[in-house]
Design an enzyme around this catalytic site. Structure first.
Site, PDB file in Angstrom:
ATOM      1  N   GLU A 157       7.433 -23.921 -19.404  1.00 25.25           N
ATOM      2  CA  GLU A 157       7.441 -24.940 -18.331  1.00 25.25           C
ATOM      3  C   GLU A 157       7.579 -26.388 -19.271  1.00 25.25           C
ATOM      4  O   GLU A 157       8.217 -27.310 -18.661  1.00 25.25           O
ATOM      5  CB  GLU A 157       6.135 -25.067 -17.415  1.00 25.25           C
ATOM      6  CG  GLU A 157       6.251 -23.779 -16.402  1.00 25.25           C
ATOM      7  CD  GLU A 157       5.808 -22.459 -16.763  1.00 25.25           C
ATOM      8  OE1 GLU A 157       5.425 -22.279 -18.149  1.00 25.25           O
ATOM      9  OE2 GLU A 157       6.375 -21.558 -16.327  1.00 25.25           O
TER      10      GLU A 157
ATOM     11  N   HIS B 227      -0.904 -17.721  -8.145  1.00 25.38           N
ATOM     12  CA  HIS B 227       0.302 -17.853  -7.369  1.00 25.38           C
ATOM     13  C   HIS B 227      -0.123 -18.692  -5.908  1.00 25.38           C
ATOM     14  O   HIS B 227       0.668 -18.572  -4.898  1.00 25.38           O
ATOM     15  CB  HIS B 227       0.755 -16.504  -6.772  1.00 25.38           C
ATOM     16  CG  HIS B 227       1.401 -15.745  -8.258  1.00 25.38           C
ATOM     17  ND1 HIS B 227       0.290 -14.940  -9.099  1.00 25.38           N
ATOM     18  CD2 HIS B 227       2.469 -15.729  -9.019  1.00 25.38           C
ATOM     19  CE1 HIS B 227       0.877 -14.306  -9.892  1.00 25.38           C
ATOM     20  NE2 HIS B 227       2.404 -14.850  -9.926  1.00 25.38           N
TER      21      HIS B 227
END
Lengths: 328, 464
Positions: free
Chosen positions: A60, A129
């Protein structure tokens, strides 16, 4: 006007902006060939090719870093974080670089990136998540943060974010992807960044929120109106940074009783800042203590279904809080 | 609940992240059928997965609430299962669930503990309008005067004499107030979470709660062709399945976006017929799959695409994207749908390899076991229309590809060769093309190359 899912509205916004502007491109993990883990970017690589839809490594920091570099060079990247939970390796790039480039360079450089990241739980995703990381980025000058709750806002805000000359974090709610549908014009429109939206007029209590929980608020408001004659005024912040102070103050003055709702945990959340704005400006208009209904201050979303249910907001929790505030 | 049987609700589980509903494909159990725990009770189809739903407990199927073909939201009850004995569990919780956790404290009808606590808003209004708050009736918690009470008082012109009994006129509100918190700490009712640990009800997950696991995600999808309610004597309605819907959308997108053109060529496949007849039995013995004409055609097409790579492309508005890998989509029909699974990297496979791939994909299609990977990445489509007897067809391009080719029936025909009439095995090849990318000349050459390749097969051609 077409009825479409929240996720389709996001995809359509990217497609339209890419068609309109050559310098717009998307990058992220699995956004190309796979079309995104949620299919948010499905079909884009077929239409725009692999030079404008980049499948990146699982890094990321690199996704954000590459996007920032491209943006400084004149491109308009849309960087996707697969889940906002995975965004933290990129916080240095986002907070220390993207947010500060314009200031640091005395306005010589700018960084028009959009970082899209799905937030929220209730999808049986467990701790990696389900997070709501708004409060990590909230309060960083130089960043704009938006969080749409409807398909209409999702398309309009994403288009506004792409065109914005500065970095924008676009927090889309993954639970909304398929659950929420709505009318979305097929033409070119934007929802302005920095403007809150009154979803419902009312006189007894004011509810302020953003993203998914607003759907619970709206359902609860309908029921309370019908069953108990409680009339709720509902304000969607839409943009978390900069907060629309005028709209917040106006809504708070409407009823003098304010409930702030969000899924991110209570301590240090956006609601605290909203409450501070109200108490700074509206002390003499308040008729009840400002209330907050938020996720609990526990480290992570549990994976066990009953525990997840306990953690998540729902219509009944919201309704109970609204009722109590109305009765105060 | 004095009955010795207990009915337990079974809800639609969350089959995958972000799914909110699923379609019931078929019930595997009828009311009255005995059911064991984990035994499949019905099949469901969704955009993402097709699955069987297993039972959560032993029992007997009670009522079926969701019909076949019905779209059911996650969490909605689909059926009830009857279990023997022990009726104090799940059902009991359904009745008592709405009861608030904290029982109402002492009666507070006469409570006025908040009577003289004025909020800033109330004081502001009172000052503005010169109101004596002692004369205003409070309807809030603990007799508190709310902002609205003051507004009402002002509206009524300050003559609040009649408002001496508003608490009586609003008994419902007062009642609710009783439930919502004790008088001593008026704000204690505002706690967002119960302070007590999770109650038994929470941990027992009263149905209809969503189950998230224990599924066989690889089960066969069944496509329901279900007649739905409505229609009259002269017509009846068939439900549009997700697959039907996808086909319709793709076809319409292709026809509306792509300007189609069409061309056809006739090929002499006599030698190919002889070659296949010579090899097919041995091939079947060795490989276990049929050696079809289609495998030879695919090889001929792949080799022609290598010579004319523009056939392997798609339109991207301001440019044409030519794909380097040749991934052949193969149209495979079932009774009520058509799928286009993909042979990836077809250019790196020989005829035997292609034959095996065709067999594999056809089998997976009929058994409904195609995965998403099988369906993605096609760059050129071949449809073996001869398999259902067609001699001529006008195919619709498999969007966003540039062209689609059909292989029609092999028919014996009299043909003139060197001014003599011979009986030859002939077949038509039809090609639909995206006229934005391709024109007649290039397609003519491409078809000619496919024809040459097909006619070039001899008895010496090697399969490996």
């Amino acid at each position: 006007m077409a009825v479409m899912e929240y996720i389709d509205a996001i995809r359509l916004a990217m497609k339209e902006e890419m068609e309109k502007d050559e310098s717009v491109f998307v990058l992220g993990e699995d956004v190309g060939v796979k079309g995104g883990v949620f299919t948010t970017t499905k079909g884009l690589i077929e239409q725009f090719g692999e030079m404008r839809v980049l499948d990146t490594p699982l890094a990321e920091s690199a996704i954000a870093g590459v996007a920032i570099g491209a943006a400084m060079y004149g491109m308009k990247p849309i960087a996707e974080m697969q889940y906002s939970d995975f965004m933290l390796p990129a916080t240095n790039q986002i907070i220390s670089e993207a947010a500060k480039i314009r200031y640091r360079s005395n306005n010589d450089w700018s960084c028009p990136i959009v970082v899209r990241a799905p937030i929220g739980g209730g999808i049986f995703g467990g701790l990696y998540h389900s997070q709501c990381p708004e409060s990590i980025f909230f309060g960083t000058p130089g960043l704009k943060i938006v969080a749409p709750f409807s398909a209409y806002d999702a398309k309009g805000l994403l288009k506004a974010a792409v065109r914005d000359p500065d970095p924008v974090l676009f927090f889309e709610n993954k639970k909304c992807y398929k659950l929420i549908t709505g009318d979305v014009p097929e033409d070119d429109y934007v929802v302005p960044i920095g403007k809150a939206n009154v979803l419902r007029e009312g006189s007894d209590i004011t509810v302020i929120g953003y993203s998914m929980p607003l759907h619970f608020v709206m359902q609860a408001a309908e029921e309370l109106e019908k069953e108990e004659g409680i009339s709720a005024h509902v304000l969607d912040l839409r943009t978390l940074q900069p907060l629309d102070q005028d709209a917040i103050i106006e809504s708070a003055r409407r009823t003098g009783k304010v409930l702030i709702v969000h899924e991110d945990n209570k301590t240090g959340g956006v609601g605290g800042e909203v409450a501070a704005i109200i108490s700074e400006h509206c002390l003499y208009d308040l008729d009840a203590p400002i209330m907050r209904l938020c996720g609990p201050d526990v480290p992570a979303m549990p994976i066990s279904p009953p525990m997840e249910k306990f953690f998540m907001l729902n219509k009944d929790k919201v309704k109970e809080s609204m009722r109590q505030l109305a009765l105060y | 609940m004095t009955d010795k049987y207990t009915m337990t609700d079974v809800a639609m589980p969350q089959l995958a992240e972000s799914l909110v509903s699923a379609t019931i494909a078929k019930w595997l159990k009828k009311p009255g059928d005995p059911i064991e725990q984990y035994e499949p009770i019905c099949e469901v189809i969704t955009d993402k997965v097709n699955a069987e739903i297993p039972s959560t407990l032993d029992g007997v199927m009670g009522d079926i609430l969701a019909e076949e073909g019905q779209v059911v939201s996650v969490g909605e009850v689909i059926c009830r299962i009857q279990t023997a004995g022990a009726s104090d569990g799940t059902v009991a919780s359904a009745g008592g669930a709405s009861e608030p956790a904290h029982s109402p404290g002492a009666a507070i009808s006469g409570d006025t503990s908040m009577r003289s606590r004025y909020s800033p808003a109330v004081q502001t209004l009172a000052a503005q309008h010169g109101i004596d708050l002692n004369r205003v009736q409070g309807t809030g918690l603990g007799g508190r005067i709310t902002r609205k009470d003051v507004l009402k008082y002002i509206e009524q012109g300050g003559s609040q004499g009649a408002a001496a009994q508003p608490a009586v006129t609003e008994p419902a509100r007062a009642e609710r107030r009783e439930q919502s918190g004790s008088a001593a700490s008026p704000f204690s009712g505002l706690k967002q979470q119960p302070a007590t640990p999770l109650s038994k009800e929470d941990l027992f997950t009263p149905i209809p709660d969503v189950r998230h696991s224990g599924l066989h995600l690889t089960e066969t999808p069944k496509i329901p062709t279900i007649e739905v309610e409505g229609g009259g004597r002269s017509d009846y309605f068939i439900d549009v399945t997700p697959i039907r819907n996808t086909i319709a959308r793709n076809m319409r997108q292709s026809v509306t976006e792509i300007p189609h053109a069409w061309t056809m060529i006739e090929v002499d496949v006599t030698n190919l017929v002889l070659l296949r007849n010579k090899l097919k039995d041995e091939f079947k013995r060795n490989e276990g799959v049929n050696l079809t004409y289609l495998a030879f055609l695919l090889k001929a097409v792949v080799n022609a695409i290598k010579d004319y790579p523009i056939m392997n492309s798609f339109w991207a508005v301001d440019k044409i994207v030519v794909k380097r890998d040749i991934n052949l989509s193969l149209a495979v029909g079932t009774e009520d749908s058509v799928m286009t699974p993909v042979i990836h990297r077809a250019d790196q496979k020989n005829i035997a390899g292609l034959a095996r791939e065709i067999d594999e994909l056809a089998r997976k299609t009929r058994e409904g076991k195609l995965t998403l990977d099988d369906m993605q990445g096609g760059t050129f489509t071949v449809n073996n229309t001869g398999s259902f007897g067609s001699i001529l067809s006008y195919p619709i391009i498999n969007y966003p590809q540039a062209a689609i080719l059909t292989f029609e029936s092999i028919v014996k025909k009299p043909v003139v060769i060197n001014d003599m009439i011979a009986v030859r095995s002939m077949a038509n090849l039809c090609l639909s093309l995206d006229h934005r990318i391709l024109d007649g000349v290039i397609c003519g050459r491409f078809l000619q190359r496919v024809k040459d390749n097909l006619e070039g097969y001899t008895l010496d051609t090697k399969l490996y």
